[in-house]
Write an enzyme that holds these catalytic residues in place. Structure first.
Site, PDB file in Angstrom:
ATOM      1  N   HIS A   1       2.626   2.501  45.758  1.00  0.00           N
ATOM      2  CA  HIS A   1       2.031   4.025  45.386  1.00  0.00           C
ATOM      3  C   HIS A   1       1.373   3.943  44.358  1.00  0.00           C
ATOM      4  CE1 HIS A   1       3.447   8.227  45.448  1.00  0.00           C
ATOM      5  NE2 HIS A   1       3.086   7.847  44.296  1.00  0.00           N
ATOM      6  N   GLU A   2       1.441   3.449  43.354  1.00  0.00           N
ATOM      7  CA  GLU A   2       0.765   3.631  42.607  1.00  0.00           C
ATOM      8  C   GLU A   2      -0.275   2.819  42.024  1.00  0.00           C
ATOM      9  OE1 GLU A   2       1.822   5.426  40.046  1.00  0.00           O
ATOM     10  OE2 GLU A   2       4.107   5.304  40.363  1.00  0.00           O
TER      11      GLU A   2
ATOM     12  N   HIS B   1      -2.571   4.733  43.860  1.00  0.00           N
ATOM     13  CA  HIS B   1      -3.538   6.349  42.795  1.00  0.00           C
ATOM     14  C   HIS B   1      -5.234   5.762  42.146  1.00  0.00           C
ATOM     15  CE1 HIS B   1      -0.733   9.528  43.042  1.00  0.00           C
ATOM     16  NE2 HIS B   1       0.494   9.390  42.379  1.00  0.00           N
TER      17      HIS B   1
ATOM     18  N   GLU C   1       0.027  12.678  45.005  1.00  0.00           N
ATOM     19  CA  GLU C   1       0.602  12.282  45.759  1.00  0.00           C
ATOM     20  C   GLU C   1       0.707  12.407  47.583  1.00  0.00           C
ATOM     21  OE1 GLU C   1       2.710  10.952  43.396  1.00  0.00           O
ATOM     22  OE2 GLU C   1       1.814  11.798  41.452  1.00  0.00           O
TER      23      GLU C   1
END
Length: 777
Positions: free
Chosen positions: A476-477, A480, A499
């Site tokens: 997930h990170e 980004h 997000e």
């Protein structure tokens, strides 16, 4: 200018007048003092005049019954040949015990300056906004600023830097004027990308140049306002200024706390007010800037920061260390991140080929990863134009944590980083950033992770149990880096652009990192969709309707005032930090589009979109319009930007297309297995039976949060210690348990909640503490 907002429920103001003048580069020179919990030093800002020229902003000053505005009066103009890094430590306030250079804080114990009193020993005076200037007002520079003690603001004499005449048309600088200084800065900020090293060197040297006159300044709740007498437009205003300031211990941009080993540390924890309590800046995302920073701390500390270089400490005579980082890719100031603590670099016990940054040639099927042509962003040294960078699957990376977490990091995290980075590259192509640091942050970190340029923060909670939680959060990170950082939202209310994409991509990255076959990947992703569907339904039932809208400003999204100021809707609402509607509705919209187009078509488009928009800010329509333009007519099936706005982005509740899909959809195989397993456990729980302790503990280790929920639900008093431990050690996940303890209306459970809160409230971030306090009292 003083904007009074109730921080518990109002919007976040972005005060900077970015339409008139833009910061292009920051140079920070800071000292970190753990005894006083203060960061102090200087920041030098290099400006470029904006498109809209104005003699003053729409909100030039604070007036009361036509009284003159009160601004801090400057000292007489002077040009001392003084290096700003050589202030005598003897002038330091007794409250400051810093490994570096300082100037005495004359603001008083509370750190607040009375704007009617004079700094530097000059008597009280008043400055009229409309005097001595032929009836015209001076230009007002407005910076976002909060919880800072501003000590001094001065113009920087960049013309005094040896060799700086190379940036001008004059072989010698015989007559130095404001116009010449601004011309030098203009030439400096527009140097071509291939001269970035030279540019950084000039920035550093200019930042140490002497001052040539103090500037008038004033502060209010949310901003720092600066003037120069006679400078009527942004073009006339000094294009290089130096601000000497210090943070406050209670400032909301950084958290002073202890790590898991009990040692002091400080870090930026993703505050709702962003970085304005760390340094004065322009917060609107349109203010894309680069930065470089020198940070000094005691030699026992490690300084990590958003930076392209893997900084190493320089030992100073005072027994302190100095760390230097820089960034050449323009980014919003809100993405700047710093963490100072007794971190230890974690390394695998045995080195493998996966631990090295890998390069490989592209296969024919991946030809669309690379696109020929000039990038659409402002000029900077871009990795998308670097052939060796485009083929780099695994970028150089480091992992840091307190020493006590070494075993957990080696067992779980270290082995996951290379496959997750490689998976991301296989899906999206070129890594936007050249390297990555990962830090396990203290237990008071309010979420599971946070991504910033070149650095990721992870909660210690992801290290427990098996690798699934750690792997998915890491993915997930990592996502980004593309969505949220390399491509940012031009309007922060469109949080789903960051997000929603990261949530959707985490499943795709993680499946590839696990090397699942297509059927296994689909089953896993369907199960995640089922779980998220349940969470979204619960969120919609238990949150205000106005906070469920992904594009709350509708047709006014991206609009700002004439000066460039704006507000972030619900930006200061403490409950917003814990809401997942932007994650979940954004995820389901992207999943809906990928299913409609087919994965191959969708991800081919996504790679093209990344190549087109990296280094830029976008609105929802930029993504949707390009998507619809790049898919065959037969696959659009009545899709339009307007329909997607109506059904998905501008309405509260469950989107109608999603509602229809979930009602018609068949349960996936993994979901059926879960249902069968749940039924089995329900039947087993009805039987009076003792379980082996070792087996039970092993199971609870993997599902600690769910275990705590069951303890609360069934009032299993023997295990209340497990709940207490979870609330204290896993604050990123434990916040929701306080609500469970209170709604039970069981006096003993409520005592557990209040006791844990008393033990941890001083370590909690402000938003978390406020939300929990409202639950408990």
């Amino acid at each position: 200018m003083d904007t009074k907002l109730d921080p518990s429920r109002d919007d976040l103001p972005l005060m900077a007048n970015t339409s008139h003048i833009l910061v292009k580069h920051y140079v920070l020179d800071l000292d970190v003092d753990f005894e006083s919990q203060i960061i102090e030093g200087t920041i030098v800002l290099f400006f470029e005049s904006g498109k809209k020229q104005s003699r003053s902003t729409k909100e030039p000053c604070r007036t009361e019954s036509n009284e003159a505005c009160r601004f801090r009066m400057p000292e007489p103009c002077h040009s001392p040949v003084t290096d700003t890094r050589t202030f005598s430590p003897k002038t330091r306030s007794n409250d400051f015990t810093i490994c570096g250079k300082g100037e005495k804080d004359t603001s008083g114990k509370d750190g607040n300056h009375d704007n009617r009193e004079q700094a530097s020993g000059i008597s009280s005076s008043k400055y009229c906004c409309d005097t001595g200037n032929h009836g015209s007002e001076d230009f007002l520079l407005v910076l976002d600023c909060c919880d800072l003690s501003v000590l001094k603001v001065e113009e920087v004499d960049v013309a005094a830097v040896p060799g700086i005449e190379k940036l001008t048309r004059s072989p010698k600088l015989t007559v130095v004027s404001e116009e010449l200084r601004n011309q030098i800065v203009c030439e400096l900020v527009t140097l071509p990308a291939d001269r970035w090293r030279e540019q950084l060197d000039y920035y550093a040297r200019c930042s140490q140049a002497p001052g040539c006159g103090e500037l008038l300044f004033d502060t209010d709740t949310w901003s720092l306002q600066i003037r120069k007498t006679g400078a009527q437009t942004a073009t006339d205003f000094p294009h290089a200024i130096r601000i000497r300031y210090s943070t406050k211990p209670q400032g909301r941009s950084v958290t002073w706390t202890s790590d898991q080993s009990g040692r002091p540390c400080v870090y930026t924890m993703g505050s709702p007010i962003n970085n304005r309590a760390l340094f004065p800046c322009q917060e609107p995302p349109v203010a894309m800037s680069t930065w470089q920073a020198t940070v000094r701390a005691a030699a026992s500390f490690v300084v990590l920061m958003s930076g392209e270089n893997s900084a190493k400490p320089t030992q100073l005579r005072e027994g302190c260390s100095s760390w230097h980082y820089y960034v050449t890719m323009p980014m919003p100031a809100s993405t700047f991140t710093i963490a100072v603590g007794s971190w230890t670099e974690m390394k695998p016990e045995t080195c493998s080929s996966n631990d090295l940054a890998a390069e490989r040639s592209l296969s024919p099927s991946e030809a669309d990863f690379r696109y020929v042509g000039i990038c659409g962003h402002m000029e900077y040294p871009c990795r998308f134009q670097n052939p060796s960078a485009t083929t780099q699957e695994i970028i150089p990376h480091r992992v840091f944590a307190p020493l006590c977490l070494k075993g957990a990091c080696q067992e779980t995290l270290l082995q996951l980083v290379p496959p997750c980075l490689s998976a991301a590259h296989r899906v999206l192509g070129t890594h936007p950033f050249s390297r990555l640091d990962i830090l396990i942050v203290p237990s008071n970190f309010p979420s599971l992770g946070m991504a910033s340029p070149h650095i990721i923060f992870l909660s210690q909670s992801v290290l427990t149990g098996n690798s699934h939680l750690c792997g998915t959060r890491l993915c997930h990170e990592i996502a980004h880096a593309w969505f949220g950082l390399a491509i940012g939202a031009r309007d922060w209310t469109e949080e789903w652009l960051s997000e929603g994409f990261a949530t959707h991509l985490e499943d795709v990255f993680w499946a590839k990192a696990q090397q699942l076959d297509p059927h296994e990947a689909q089953e896993q992703q369907e199960l995640k969709a089922c779980l998220r569907w349940c969470r979204l339904q619960d969120e919609v039932r238990n949150s205000p309707e106005e906070m469920q809208v992904l594009r709350p400003n509708k047709e006014k999204t991206g609009h700002v005032s004439d000066s460039g100021s704006s507000v972030v809707k619900h930006g200061l609402n403490p409950e917003k930090v814990f809401m997942q509607v932007h994650y979940l509705k954004g995820y389901f919209l992207l999943r809906f589009l990928a299913q409609r187009l087919g994965d191959d078509t969708y991800f081919a488009f996504l790679r093209k979109f990344v190549h087109t928009f990296h280094g830029q800010l976008i609105l929802s329509q930029d993504f949707l319009q390009m998507l619809l333009e790049n898919i065959p007519e037969e696959k659009r099936l009545e899709l339009s930007v307007e329909n997607i706005f109506r059904d998905w982005l501008e309405s509260s509740g469950i989107p109608q297309p999603l509602q229809r899909e979930r009602q018609a959809g068949a349960e996936c195989g993994l979901a059926r297995q879960v249902s069968v397993e749940v039924e089995k456990w329900i039947r087993m729980n009805r039987r009076p039976r003792k379980r082996k302790r070792r087996e039970t503990e092993k199971l609870f280790e993997k599902v600690r949060h769910r275990w705590c929920e069951l303890i609360i639900k069934h009032k299993y008093t023997k295990a209340y210690k497990d709940v207490e431990r979870f609330l204290q050690e896993d604050q990123a996940m434990g916040i929701y348990l306080y609500g469970e303890l209170m709604v039970s209306e069981d006096s003993r459970q409520q005592q557990v909640a209040r006791r844990c809160f008393e033990l941890t409230k001083e370590q909690m971030d402000r938003s978390s503490a406020q939300v929990v306090a409202e639950m408990l009292f």
